[in-house]
Design an enzyme around this catalytic site. Structure first.
Site, PDB file in Angstrom:
ATOM      1  CD  GLU A  37      47.957  27.789  40.613  1.00  0.00           C
ATOM      2  OE1 GLU A  37      49.117  27.374  40.559  1.00  0.00           O
ATOM      3  OE2 GLU A  37      47.254  27.959  39.587  1.00  0.00           O
ATOM      4  CB  CYS A  92      39.956  31.894  46.724  1.00  0.00           C
ATOM      5  SG  CYS A  92      41.081  30.527  47.115  1.00  0.00           S
ATOM      6  CB  VAL A 113      46.586  24.848  45.422  1.00  0.00           C
ATOM      7  CG1 VAL A 113      47.862  25.373  44.798  1.00  0.00           C
ATOM      8  CG2 VAL A 113      45.441  25.794  45.131  1.00  0.00           C
ATOM      9  CE  LYS A 137      42.191  31.757  51.334  1.00  0.00           C
ATOM     10  NZ  LYS A 137      43.166  32.562  50.622  1.00  0.00           N
TER      11      LYS A 137
HETATM   12  P1  NAD Z   1      43.562  23.058  51.218  1.00  0.00           P
HETATM   13  O1  NAD Z   1      42.971  23.330  52.554  1.00  0.00           O
HETATM   14  O2  NAD Z   1      42.814  22.214  50.246  1.00  0.00           O
HETATM   15  O3  NAD Z   1      45.006  22.379  51.401  1.00  0.00           O
HETATM   16  C1  NAD Z   1      45.966  22.816  52.300  1.00  0.00           C
HETATM   17  C2  NAD Z   1      46.778  21.594  52.740  1.00  0.00           C
HETATM   18  O4  NAD Z   1      47.888  22.023  53.528  1.00  0.00           O
HETATM   19  C3  NAD Z   1      45.994  20.615  53.619  1.00  0.00           C
HETATM   20  O5  NAD Z   1      46.038  19.322  53.045  1.00  0.00           O
HETATM   21  C4  NAD Z   1      46.726  20.643  54.963  1.00  0.00           C
HETATM   22  O6  NAD Z   1      46.728  19.385  55.638  1.00  0.00           O
HETATM   23  C5  NAD Z   1      48.116  21.036  54.520  1.00  0.00           C
HETATM   24  N1  NAD Z   1      48.949  21.587  55.583  1.00  0.00           N
HETATM   25  C6  NAD Z   1      48.602  22.419  56.594  1.00  0.00           C
HETATM   26  N2  NAD Z   1      49.675  22.696  57.349  1.00  0.00           N
HETATM   27  C7  NAD Z   1      50.725  22.037  56.809  1.00  0.00           C
HETATM   28  C8  NAD Z   1      52.097  21.946  57.141  1.00  0.00           C
HETATM   29  N3  NAD Z   1      52.596  22.609  58.185  1.00  0.00           N
HETATM   30  N4  NAD Z   1      52.895  21.183  56.377  1.00  0.00           N
HETATM   31  C9  NAD Z   1      52.384  20.506  55.315  1.00  0.00           C
HETATM   32  N5  NAD Z   1      51.098  20.560  54.953  1.00  0.00           N
HETATM   33  C10 NAD Z   1      50.275  21.320  55.687  1.00  0.00           C
HETATM   34  O7  NAD Z   1      43.882  24.482  50.596  1.00  0.00           O
HETATM   35  P2  NAD Z   1      43.894  24.901  49.041  1.00  0.00           P
HETATM   36  O8  NAD Z   1      42.509  25.167  48.584  1.00  0.00           O
HETATM   37  O9  NAD Z   1      44.737  23.940  48.299  1.00  0.00           O
HETATM   38  O10 NAD Z   1      44.615  26.323  49.137  1.00  0.00           O
HETATM   39  C11 NAD Z   1      45.984  26.417  49.439  1.00  0.00           C
HETATM   40  C12 NAD Z   1      46.435  27.836  49.189  1.00  0.00           C
HETATM   41  O11 NAD Z   1      46.320  28.144  47.804  1.00  0.00           O
HETATM   42  C13 NAD Z   1      45.624  28.922  49.913  1.00  0.00           C
HETATM   43  O12 NAD Z   1      46.495  29.962  50.282  1.00  0.00           O
HETATM   44  C14 NAD Z   1      44.663  29.402  48.861  1.00  0.00           C
HETATM   45  O13 NAD Z   1      44.244  30.719  49.066  1.00  0.00           O
HETATM   46  C15 NAD Z   1      45.508  29.302  47.607  1.00  0.00           C
HETATM   47  N6  NAD Z   1      44.754  29.116  46.367  1.00  0.00           N
HETATM   48  C16 NAD Z   1      43.733  28.217  46.333  1.00  0.00           C
HETATM   49  C17 NAD Z   1      43.046  27.998  45.135  1.00  0.00           C
HETATM   50  C18 NAD Z   1      41.899  27.030  45.063  1.00  0.00           C
HETATM   51  O14 NAD Z   1      41.221  27.007  44.041  1.00  0.00           O
HETATM   52  N7  NAD Z   1      41.629  26.229  46.082  1.00  0.00           N
HETATM   53  C19 NAD Z   1      43.437  28.686  43.977  1.00  0.00           C
HETATM   54  C20 NAD Z   1      44.496  29.591  44.058  1.00  0.00           C
HETATM   55  C21 NAD Z   1      45.161  29.794  45.267  1.00  0.00           C
HETATM   56  C1  UGA Z   2      38.735  31.763  41.917  1.00  0.00           C
HETATM   57  C2  UGA Z   2      39.457  32.466  40.751  1.00  0.00           C
HETATM   58  O1  UGA Z   2      38.632  32.382  39.579  1.00  0.00           O
HETATM   59  C3  UGA Z   2      40.817  31.803  40.470  1.00  0.00           C
HETATM   60  O2  UGA Z   2      41.505  32.510  39.446  1.00  0.00           O
HETATM   61  C4  UGA Z   2      41.642  31.846  41.755  1.00  0.00           C
HETATM   62  O3  UGA Z   2      42.874  31.180  41.566  1.00  0.00           O
HETATM   63  C5  UGA Z   2      40.875  31.162  42.865  1.00  0.00           C
HETATM   64  O4  UGA Z   2      39.588  31.808  43.055  1.00  0.00           O
HETATM   65  C6  UGA Z   2      41.589  31.256  44.159  1.00  0.00           C
HETATM   66  O5  UGA Z   2      42.318  32.185  44.406  1.00  0.00           O
HETATM   67  O6  UGA Z   2      41.352  30.316  44.912  1.00  0.00           O
HETATM   68  P1  UGA Z   2      37.334  29.532  42.202  1.00  0.00           P
HETATM   69  O7  UGA Z   2      36.937  30.142  43.506  1.00  0.00           O
HETATM   70  O8  UGA Z   2      37.815  28.148  42.168  1.00  0.00           O
HETATM   71  O9  UGA Z   2      38.487  30.429  41.523  1.00  0.00           O
HETATM   72  O10 UGA Z   2      36.082  29.590  41.210  1.00  0.00           O
HETATM   73  P2  UGA Z   2      35.369  30.686  40.302  1.00  0.00           P
HETATM   74  O11 UGA Z   2      35.015  30.037  39.035  1.00  0.00           O
HETATM   75  O12 UGA Z   2      36.117  31.963  40.229  1.00  0.00           O
HETATM   76  O13 UGA Z   2      34.011  30.920  41.104  1.00  0.00           O
HETATM   77  C7  UGA Z   2      33.984  31.519  42.387  1.00  0.00           C
HETATM   78  C8  UGA Z   2      32.546  31.774  42.809  1.00  0.00           C
HETATM   79  O14 UGA Z   2      31.970  32.800  42.006  1.00  0.00           O
HETATM   80  C9  UGA Z   2      31.619  30.576  42.654  1.00  0.00           C
HETATM   81  O15 UGA Z   2      30.733  30.529  43.754  1.00  0.00           O
HETATM   82  C10 UGA Z   2      30.861  30.850  41.364  1.00  0.00           C
HETATM   83  O16 UGA Z   2      29.604  30.238  41.328  1.00  0.00           O
HETATM   84  C11 UGA Z   2      30.744  32.359  41.427  1.00  0.00           C
HETATM   85  N1  UGA Z   2      30.620  33.002  40.095  1.00  0.00           N
HETATM   86  C12 UGA Z   2      31.611  32.863  39.188  1.00  0.00           C
HETATM   87  C13 UGA Z   2      29.509  33.793  39.813  1.00  0.00           C
HETATM   88  O17 UGA Z   2      28.579  33.944  40.653  1.00  0.00           O
HETATM   89  N2  UGA Z   2      29.429  34.400  38.600  1.00  0.00           N
HETATM   90  C14 UGA Z   2      30.408  34.285  37.662  1.00  0.00           C
HETATM   91  O18 UGA Z   2      30.269  34.891  36.571  1.00  0.00           O
HETATM   92  C15 UGA Z   2      31.524  33.488  37.962  1.00  0.00           C
END
Ligand code: NAD
Ligand code: UGA
Length: 443
Positions: free
Chosen positions: A152, A261, A11, A264
Site C-alpha cells: 500500500e 512508516c 490502512v 520503521k
Molecule cells: P494500525 O495499527 O492502524 O492497524 C493495524 C490493525 O490490525 C489494528 O486495528 C489491530 O487491532 C489489527 N490487528 C492486529 N493483529 C490482528 C490480527 N491478528 N487479526 C486481525 N486484526 C489484527 O496500522 P496501519 O497504520 O493501518 O498499518 C498497517 C500496515 O500497513 C503496516 O504494515 C504499515 O506499515 C502499512 N502501511 C501503513 C500506511 C499508513 O499510512 N498508516 C501506509 C502504507 C502502508
Molecule cells: C508515507 C508515504 O508518503 C506513503 O506513500 C506511504 O504509503 C506511507 O508513508 C506508509 O508507508 O505508511 P505518511 O507517513 O502518511 O506516508 O505521510 P507523508 O506525507 O509521507 O509524511 C511523512 C513525514 O514526512 C511527516 O512527518 C511529514 O511532515 C514529513 N515530510 C513530508 C517532510 O518533512 N517534508 C516533506 O516534504 C514531506
C-alpha cells in the site's frame, strides 16, 4: 467480489471502505472488539478526512460489515487482504507477530480456495515465507491457496484520495491467475499495474519509503547550509522541484519526518542490510540527519531565546496535518527536547487533542515533566504570556489563528516555524520575530 480485509486500522479501514464503495462485498475484521463496535456504530476510531462520511454511507448500503469473528472473516470470502500492523522491534526489524497470528487464523478456519493478499508492509522474503507457512499448515490439495504481495502507498491525511487515485498498483506473485484476480479488485480505478515477483514487490515498497525519507533528509541537510549562507530553502526547493527529474514533492524542509512508516521502514532496510553484511551508508546518514533535525532546530531557537524557565506554546503534536496519528511524531519529540531544556510550561494545541492523556510520549515522562505540559483546546487564551510560539505541524487552521491579536498578548514575540508554513512577511508585519527553517528572505 467478496473480500475480507484483516486489520481495521488506518490502512485496513480505508481500504475496506473504498473496496465496498467500488462495489465489492467486504468484511472488515479486527481482533480489537472495541474498534469493531465503534465502526459498527459508525464511529471512526481514528481521524482521517472524509472517511467518517464514507463509513456512514457504506454501513447503510450493507456492502460492508465489521466483525471480530475470525470464522466469519475467513470462511465468507475467497480474497483475504492482510493489513495488520508491522511495527519495529527494538532491534529495528519489523515485528511479524500479527502476521503470524493471521496465518494461524487462516489455517484454522480455511474452508475453500483462498487468495491471501498482503497489504501490510512486510520485510523482503515475507510473502514467500507466508506461503510456506500456510502450505505447511493447510491441506492445499483440498484448500488451494495463493499468496500475493500488494503493498500500500497511501498517505495518512489524504488516504481516500490516494486510494481512489493510486500512483500505481504493485502486485507481486507467482501464479498468473491469482495476480489477475487481484487486478480485478481494482479494475474500476483505472490504475497502472506493475507486476513482479514477491521480493521485487516488497522491495519497491521499502525502497520507495526509504527514498522519500532520504529526499527529506537531503533538503533538511541543505537547509542547514542554506541557513548559514543566506539562501532561502523554500526558493531552493521550488527551483530544484521545477526539474521533473527532481519534482517538488517531499522536498519541504522542516523538523524532519515522523509517522508510523518512514522511521520503521528505514530501520527495517538497515536491519536487513546488516543481516546481509552490506552498508547502506546513504540511508543510514538520512536517518542520522532526521534523528538530529529537532536538536538542530532547538539549537536555532536557543540562539534567539534561552529556554530555561520559559513558557512555550507548541502548535501540533500529530506527526503531520489532517491525522490524529502521533506515532514517531516530530512535534512530540520537540516537546520532550524543550522539557529537557528546562522550559517552565509548555502549552499545546492540536485539533485532535483535548487532554494530556492523548499525547503519546516517545519516552516515559516523570511527574514533574508532565505537570509542565498543558493542553489548550481554544486558541484565544493560549498565547497569553508565552515567550515563544513553535509550530510543528501544518494544520491548515494554524494559518488563520489570531496572530495579530496574539502578538499583543505574548511575553516576547518569538515565532519559530518548524515547517516553514506561515507567511513570514505577514507575521513580521504583525510584529512577530519570525524564525523559520533557512528562510533567508527575511534577513
Ligand atoms: P494500525 O495499527 O492502524 O492497524 C493495524 C490493525 O490490525 C489494528 O486495528 C489491530 O487491532 C489489527 N490487528 C492486529 N493483529 C490482528 C490480527 N491478528 N487479526 C486481525 N486484526 C489484527 O496500522 P496501519 O497504520 O493501518 O498499518 C498497517 C500496515 O500497513 C503496516 O504494515 C504499515 O506499515 C502499512 N502501511 C501503513 C500506511 C499508513 O499510512 N498508516 C501506509 C502504507 C502502508
Ligand atoms: C508515507 C508515504 O508518503 C506513503 O506513500 C506511504 O504509503 C506511507 O508513508 C506508509 O508507508 O505508511 P505518511 O507517513 O502518511 O506516508 O505521510 P507523508 O506525507 O509521507 O509524511 C511523512 C513525514 O514526512 C511527516 O512527518 C511529514 O511532515 C514529513 N515530510 C513530508 C517532510 O518533512 N517534508 C516533506 O516534504 C514531506
Amino acid at each position: 467480489m467478496k473480500i475480507t480485509v484483516i486489520g481495521s486500522g488506518y490502512v485496513g479501514t480505508t481500504t475496506a471502505l473504498v473496496l465496498a464503495d467500488l462495489g465489492h462485498e467486504v468484511i472488515s475484521y479486527d481482533v480489537d472488539k472495541l474498534k469493531i463496535k465503534r465502526l459498527n456504530d459508525a464511529i471512526l476510531p481514528f481521524s482521517e478526512p472524509g472517511l467518517d462520511r464514507l463509513l456512514q454511507k457504506l454501513l447503510q448500503s450493507g456492502r460492508i460489515i465489521f466483525s471480530s469473528d475470525s470464522q466469519t472473516a475467513i470462511t465468507q470470502s475467497e480474497m483475504l487482504m492482510i493489513s495488520v500492523g508491522t511495527p519495529s522491534t527494538s532491534s529495528g526489524n519489523a515485528d511479524l507477530t500479527y502476521i503470524q497470528q493471521v496465518l494461524e487464523v487462516i489455517a484454522t478456519h480455511i474452508n475453500g480456495p483462498k487468495i491471501i493478499i498482503t497489504k501490510s508492509t512486510v520485510p523482503i522474503g515475507t510473502n514467500r515465507w507466508m506461503k510456506q507457512q500456510l502450505e505447511a499448515k493447510i491441506d492445499t490439495n483440498k484448500y488451494p491457496i495463493e499468496v500475493v504481495s500488494n503493498p500500500e502507498f497511501l498517505r495518512e491525511g489524504s488516504a481516500l484520495h490516494d486510494s481512489y487515485h493510486p500512483s500505481r498498483t504493485v502486485i507481486g506473485g507467482e501464479e498468473h491467475s491469482a495476480i489477475e484476480k487481484v487486478k480485478q479488485i481494482y479494475s474500476s480505478l483505472g490504475t497502472s499495474y506493475f507486476t513482479c515477483n514477491y521480493e521485487t514487490a516488497e522491495m519497491i515498497k521499502y525502497a520507495s519509503n526509504g527514498f522519500l525519507a532520504v529526499k527529506i533528509s537531503y533538503i533538511n541537510e541543505i537547509a542547514r547550509l542554506a541557513d548559514l549562507v543566506g539562501a532561502d530553502i523554500e526558493g531552493v526547493a521550488a527551483g530544484m522541484g521545477m526539474d521533473p527529474r527532481i519534482s517538488p514533492h517531499h522536498l519541504y524542509a522542516g523538523i524532519g519526518y515522523g509517522g508510523s512508516c518512514f522511521p520503521k521502514d528505514v530501520d527495517e532496510l538497515l536491519y536487513l542490510a546488516k543481516q546481509k553484511k552490506i552498508n547502506l551508508g546513504l540511508l543510514k546518514q538520512g536517518k542520522r540527519i532526521n534523528d538530529s533535525q529537532i536538536a538542530w532546530f532547538v539549537q536555532k531557537i536557543e540562539s534567539h531565546l534561552s529556554l530555561e524557565g520559559k513558557r512555550i506554546l507548541v502548535l501540533g503534536v500529530a506527526f503531520k496535518e489532517d491525522t490524529d496519528d502521533q506515532r514517531e511524531s516530530p512535534g512530540v519529540r520537540l516537546i520532550e527536547h524543550l522539557l529537557d531544556k528546562g522550559v517552565d510550561e509548555i502549552r499545546v494545541i492540536d485539533p485532535t487533542v483535548t487532554s494530556l492523556e492523548q499525547i503519546h510520549w516517545s519516552k516515559n515522562l516523570n511527574n514533574n515533566d508532565s505537570q509542565r505540559v498543558n493542553i489548550f483546546t481554544k486558541e484565544d487564551e493560549a498565547a497569553i504570556g508565552v515567550h515563544a510560539v513553535v509550530l510543528t505541524t501544518t494544520w491548515s487552521q494554524f494559518a488563520t489563528y489570531p496572530w495579530a491579536d496574539w502578538v499583543t498578548k505574548v511575553e516576547s514575540p518569538y515565532l519559530f516555524d518548524g515547517r516553514n508554513f506561515l507567511n513570514p512577511q505577514e507575521m513580521q508585519h504583525y510584529g512577530w520575530n519570525y524564525v523559520g527553517v533557512a528562510r533567508s528572505v527575511l534577513k
